[in-house]
Design a protein around this motif. Structure first.
Motif, mmCIF file in Angstrom:
data_model
loop_
_atom_site.group_PDB
_atom_site.id
_atom_site.type_symbol
_atom_site.label_atom_id
_atom_site.label_comp_id
_atom_site.label_asym_id
_atom_site.label_seq_id
_atom_site.Cartn_x
_atom_site.Cartn_y
_atom_site.Cartn_z
ATOM 1 N N ARG A 127 0.826 -1.221 0.000
ATOM 2 C CA ARG A 127 0.000 0.000 0.000
ATOM 3 C C ARG A 127 0.851 1.257 0.000
ATOM 4 N NH1 ARG A 127 -4.565 -1.903 4.379
ATOM 5 N NH2 ARG A 127 -5.600 -3.374 2.967
ATOM 6 N N ASP A 128 1.930 1.259 0.783
ATOM 7 C CA ASP A 128 2.809 2.432 0.816
ATOM 8 C C ASP A 128 3.432 2.672 -0.552
ATOM 9 O OD1 ASP A 128 4.248 2.277 4.202
ATOM 10 O OD2 ASP A 128 2.290 2.921 3.447
ATOM 11 N N ASP A 129 3.823 1.588 -1.203
ATOM 12 C CA ASP A 129 4.426 1.772 -2.522
ATOM 13 C C ASP A 129 3.411 2.333 -3.496
ATOM 14 O OD1 ASP A 129 5.146 0.810 -5.408
ATOM 15 O OD2 ASP A 129 7.018 0.756 -4.267
ATOM 16 N N ALA A 130 2.181 1.827 -3.440
ATOM 17 C CA ALA A 130 1.141 2.320 -4.351
ATOM 18 C C ALA A 130 0.874 3.810 -4.121
ATOM 19 C CB ALA A 130 -0.139 1.517 -4.162
ATOM 20 N N ALA A 131 1.136 4.280 -2.908
ATOM 21 C CA ALA A 131 0.891 5.686 -2.585
ATOM 22 C C ALA A 131 2.125 6.561 -2.816
ATOM 23 C CB ALA A 131 0.449 5.820 -1.130
ATOM 24 N N SER A 132 3.221 5.965 -3.245
ATOM 25 C CA SER A 132 4.463 6.732 -3.420
ATOM 26 C C SER A 132 4.670 7.103 -4.880
ATOM 27 C CB SER A 132 5.669 5.904 -2.951
ATOM 28 O OG SER A 132 5.550 5.594 -1.593
ATOM 29 N N PRO A 133 4.830 8.401 -5.168
ATOM 30 C CA PRO A 133 5.040 8.801 -6.561
ATOM 31 C C PRO A 133 6.454 8.451 -7.031
ATOM 32 C CG PRO A 133 5.187 10.709 -5.125
ATOM 33 C CD PRO A 133 4.815 9.559 -4.257
ATOM 34 N N PHE A 134 6.666 8.609 -8.321
ATOM 35 C CA PHE A 134 7.988 8.422 -8.917
ATOM 36 C C PHE A 134 8.572 9.776 -9.296
ATOM 37 C CE2 PHE A 134 8.366 3.881 -9.485
ATOM 38 C CZ PHE A 134 7.060 3.424 -9.492
ATOM 39 N N ASP A 135 9.885 9.849 -9.247
ATOM 40 C CA ASP A 135 10.586 11.014 -9.777
ATOM 41 C C ASP A 135 11.093 10.622 -11.157
ATOM 42 O OD1 ASP A 135 13.736 12.698 -8.886
ATOM 43 O OD2 ASP A 135 12.278 13.072 -10.478
ATOM 44 N N MET A 136 10.300 10.962 -12.198
ATOM 45 C CA MET A 136 10.638 10.488 -13.545
ATOM 46 C C MET A 136 11.964 11.041 -14.039
ATOM 47 S SD MET A 136 7.109 10.536 -15.712
ATOM 48 C CE MET A 136 7.817 9.738 -17.155
ATOM 49 N N ALA A 137 12.309 12.235 -13.584
ATOM 50 C CA ALA A 137 13.498 12.890 -14.134
ATOM 51 C C ALA A 137 14.785 12.375 -13.505
ATOM 52 C CB ALA A 137 13.397 14.388 -13.939
ATOM 53 N N GLY A 138 14.774 12.249 -12.189
ATOM 54 C CA GLY A 138 16.050 11.981 -11.526
ATOM 55 C C GLY A 138 16.177 10.619 -10.902
ATOM 56 N N GLY A 139 15.016 10.013 -10.630
ATOM 57 C CA GLY A 139 15.087 8.761 -9.900
ATOM 58 C C GLY A 139 14.768 7.580 -10.793
ATOM 59 N N THR A 140 14.519 6.465 -10.174
ATOM 60 C CA THR A 140 14.175 5.273 -10.923
ATOM 61 C C THR A 140 12.692 5.279 -11.266
ATOM 62 O OG1 THR A 140 14.129 2.870 -10.860
ATOM 63 C CG2 THR A 140 13.799 3.992 -8.776
ATOM 64 N N THR A 141 12.325 4.669 -12.355
ATOM 65 C CA THR A 141 10.904 4.512 -12.684
ATOM 66 C C THR A 141 10.452 3.077 -12.468
ATOM 67 O OG1 THR A 141 11.556 4.317 -14.993
ATOM 68 C CG2 THR A 141 10.664 6.437 -14.284
ATOM 69 N N VAL A 142 11.297 2.284 -11.841
ATOM 70 C CA VAL A 142 10.904 0.933 -11.430
ATOM 71 C C VAL A 142 11.501 0.692 -10.054
ATOM 72 C CG1 VAL A 142 10.912 -1.523 -11.961
ATOM 73 C CG2 VAL A 142 11.028 0.135 -13.822
ATOM 74 N N ARG A 143 10.657 0.339 -9.096
ATOM 75 C CA ARG A 143 11.147 0.005 -7.754
ATOM 76 C C ARG A 143 11.048 -1.502 -7.564
ATOM 77 N NH1 ARG A 143 8.432 5.161 -5.938
ATOM 78 N NH2 ARG A 143 6.487 3.974 -5.694
ATOM 79 N N TRP A 144 12.043 -2.042 -6.941
ATOM 80 C CA TRP A 144 12.097 -3.482 -6.669
ATOM 81 C C TRP A 144 12.288 -3.704 -5.165
ATOM 82 C CZ3 TRP A 144 11.880 -6.761 -10.952
ATOM 83 C CH2 TRP A 144 12.191 -6.190 -12.181
ATOM 84 N N GLY A 145 11.912 -4.897 -4.713
ATOM 85 C CA GLY A 145 12.217 -5.277 -3.333
ATOM 86 C C GLY A 145 11.994 -6.761 -3.154
ATOM 87 N N LEU A 146 12.849 -7.392 -2.363
ATOM 88 C CA LEU A 146 12.628 -8.779 -1.960
ATOM 89 C C LEU A 146 12.364 -8.757 -0.467
ATOM 90 C CD1 LEU A 146 12.586 -11.795 -2.601
ATOM 91 C CD2 LEU A 146 15.037 -11.866 -2.104
#
Lengths: 449, 181
Positions: A106-125
């Motif tokens: 849920r937290d990830d779904a509520a977190s925006p992306f920084d298209m310019a400077g950050g990653t546009t794909v988040r991963w986690g195990l």
């Protein structure tokens, strides 16, 4: 920033659309992360290798989208060796681990992306125990469309099996990359070809009557693209009846539902011609089938409901229009919109939409000993939630061949109160119930408002 | 193996068959431990993938490069992913790093509040879950730097994390085993 220094490339037409949309809503989150529970003897290091291999193979998984010399560009970063963060829940009491896992989704779904400077794909195990993990794959739509998710899952699963077996990772032809597609688009769509392709669209739009959707209130100023989203479903019996109707008439369930949707709009808005748009995967070539990125596009269907036709006739006309559109519509969505822009918002070709999804849920065949299952962490609950889309009305339907056909209904807050999605769901069900009862019912005898 | 000179091809065949005697013979006949096959793997990659400590030792004795990379993977990486713990430990002295990062561990907030220098303004009760990252910052989210709860630069915090919270970034060797593929 200088394009030459950064190895920056132009965007594809539809990446441009996505970029503009993201910035228009202030990067508010509208993505849907995938959280996959993995039970069994997982080899975490093999999964890490598999994710790293996928990130190397597909450039969109390591691309960012800055403004360079004032232009929207894409910059492909070098692959990093360890893209899979480990999130350890094993210090928590057992009961709290499951709650924490859902909260991560849920937290990830509520977190925006920084298209310019950050990653546009988040991963986690996520590690809950030695034999209990969850894989978080959270892509911005600009990086991974729905078809791409299946490609990505298959790639990761294949790489995992080889890595876990102590074998080399499979060598395959390089897939199509978004930078290559952007280049091919620009080469194909010269200004002459573009103008020629746009002319019939402009004519068609000019001949359409105005579509006056029944609204809850006059247009109100406010955040654009903000709307209500309700998750619901058709009754199981009605769903089965729609499938049976489709089979009897030799059309897809999508065509049957779209024809019903057009019929509903015609009755409610008192028009006999209208246009809707539908999401398509647009994987027209072998090269595109294995590609990960944003390649999906939109199919426009100009509905002809003149002459008070029986529903069976509406069905036939809709099938013709859908097939014709699939064969002929090649102009990228963003350039089509730009070339026919009359200043109204939403754009007339984006006001009302209807899509059906029937891609099976993403599988993840890591190995025989590991059971993978998607975790439903959505907090939608019983009522509508706020989300973002460029439309006044949009239906997303989901059919996997049996069981209730699920529907997500979006209505723009600019026109609608929070009860609107339910109202539209009721209207749609009423029309469907009538047509499965009698597929020769004339349009004028279908339920209206 | 058609593209490989004869002794090299025999070396690869022996290693893939876990045939130590055959590998020793091929090496004696001047097979190159640095040879690459069509996957760009060296014999040491294959030995690591097969989990043969004996073959790994033999190849290293004959000058095989333990840091040779193929598609971003060294022989150590290959053994690690395949769960061959013994071989991975034998090759670990050649690895870069060795801990799994980025890493964070979840704790109930109450456990962290036992730190004498703790301060937070979350307003959450002790059961709320927070995340301690490998840089010793604490956040309410698994994303580093997102909703920071504690910056982690207070004296004594590092010792507290280690001694009271038993926090350590895991060695990837400890995560290696898993089960059958």
């Amino acid at each position: 920033m200088n394009a030459h220094d950064l190895d920056a490339h132009p965007l594809t037409a539809n990446q441009e659309w996505e970029w503009d949309f993201d910035h228009s809503i202030g990067s508010a989150p509208y993505h849907r992360p995938v959280l996959l529970r993995l039970r069994g003897p997982l080899r975490p290091c093999a999964l890490r290798e598999a994710v790293a291999a996928a990130v190397r193979r597909h450039h969109s998984l390591r691309t960012r989208y800055p403004l360079v010399d004032g232009r929207r560009m894409q910059v492909v970063d070098p692959p990093w060796s360890r893209p899979l963060p480990l999130i350890d829940l094993t210090s928590l009491p057992a009961r709290a681990r499951e709650d924490a896992l859902v909260r991560i989704g849920r937290d990830d779904a509520a977190s925006p992306f920084d298209m310019a400077g950050g990653t546009t794909v988040r991963w986690g195990l996520v590690r809950l125990a030695a034999d209990h993990h969850a894989l978080l794959v959270s892509p911005h739509h600009v990086a991974v469309d729905l078809w791409s998710l299946s490609v990505l899952a298959a790639d990761i699963a294949a790489h995992y099996r080889h890595a876990a077996a102590g074998e080399p990772l499979p060598v395959r032809p390089a897939p199509l990359q978004p930078t290559q597609w952007a280049s091919a688009e620009r080469e194909r769509w010269t200004s002459e070809r573009l103008d020629a392709a746009l002319a019939p669209w402009r004519d068609a739009l000019a001949r359409l009557p105005a579509l006056e959707l029944p609204a809850d209130h006059p247009p109100t100023p406010g955040p654009k693209a903000e709307g209500w989203l309700l998750s619901t479903h058709l009754e199981a019996g009605l769903s089965d009846a729609v499938r049976a109707l489709s089979r009897r008439h030799g059309v897809t369930v999508f065509v049957a539902l779209l024809a019903a949707f057009h019929s509903m709009l015609a009755r409610v808005c008192d028009v006999d011609r209208l246009v809707t748009y539908s999401l398509t995967a647009r994987r027209h070539s072998r090269a595109m089938e294995d590609a990960v990125g944003l390649y999906s596009d939109y199919l426009r269907v100009f509905a002809d409901l003149t002459g008070d036709p029986p529903f069976a006739e509406v069905l036939a006309r809709t099938a013709d229009r859908v097939l014709d559109g699939q064969d002929t519509q090649r102009l990228p969505n963003e350039w089509l919109l730009r070339g026919t822009d009359d200043g109204t918002r939403p754009h007339p070709l984006e006001r009302v939409g209807f899509t059906m999804h029937n891609t099976p849920p993403v599988g993840f065949p890591l190995s025989d000993g590991i059971r993978a299952a998607a975790i439903d962490f959505d907090a939608h609950g019983q009522g509508p939630v706020t989300t973002y889309w460029r439309a006044h009305l949009f239906f997303d339907t989901f059919d996997f061949g049996s069981g209730p056909i699920a529907t997500e209904i979006f209505t723009a807050k600019e026109l609608y109160a929070s009860t609107a999605p339910s109202d539209w769901a009721r209207r749609f069900s009423a029309v469907l119930a009538r047509i499965v009862e009698d597929d020769q019912v004339p349009l004028s005898r279908l339920p209206g408002r | 193996m058609e593209h490989l000179p004869e002794p090299d091809a025999r070396l690869f065949a022996a290693v893939q068959a876990a045939d130590t005697a055959g590998a020793r013979t091929a090496l004696a006949e001047d097979a190159s431990p640095a040879a690459r096959d069509t996957h760009d793997w060296t014999p040491l990659h294959w030995a690591a993938g097969r989990g043969s400590a004996e073959l790994v030792a033999l190849l290293l004795e004959h000058g095989a490069d333990p840091r040779a990379g193929a598609d971003g993977r060294t022989p150590y990486d290959v053994a690690l992913a395949a769960g061959h713990t013994t071989v991975a430990r034998a090759l670990a002295r050649f690895r870069d790093g060795g801990t799994w990062q980025p890493y964070c561990r979840a704790y109930p907030l109450g456990e962290l509040r036992r730190f004498p220098g703790w301060q937070d303004t979350t307003g959450e009760d002790d059961s709320a879950v927070v995340y301690l990252h490998d840089d010793l910052t604490v956040t309410a989210s698994v994303i580093p730097g997102d909703r920071t709860v504690f910056a982690g630069d207070t004296p004594g915090w590092s010792d507290f994390c280690r001694d009271a919270l038993d926090f350590a970034v895991p060695d990837e060797l400890d995560l290696c085993a898993g089960g059958p593929a």
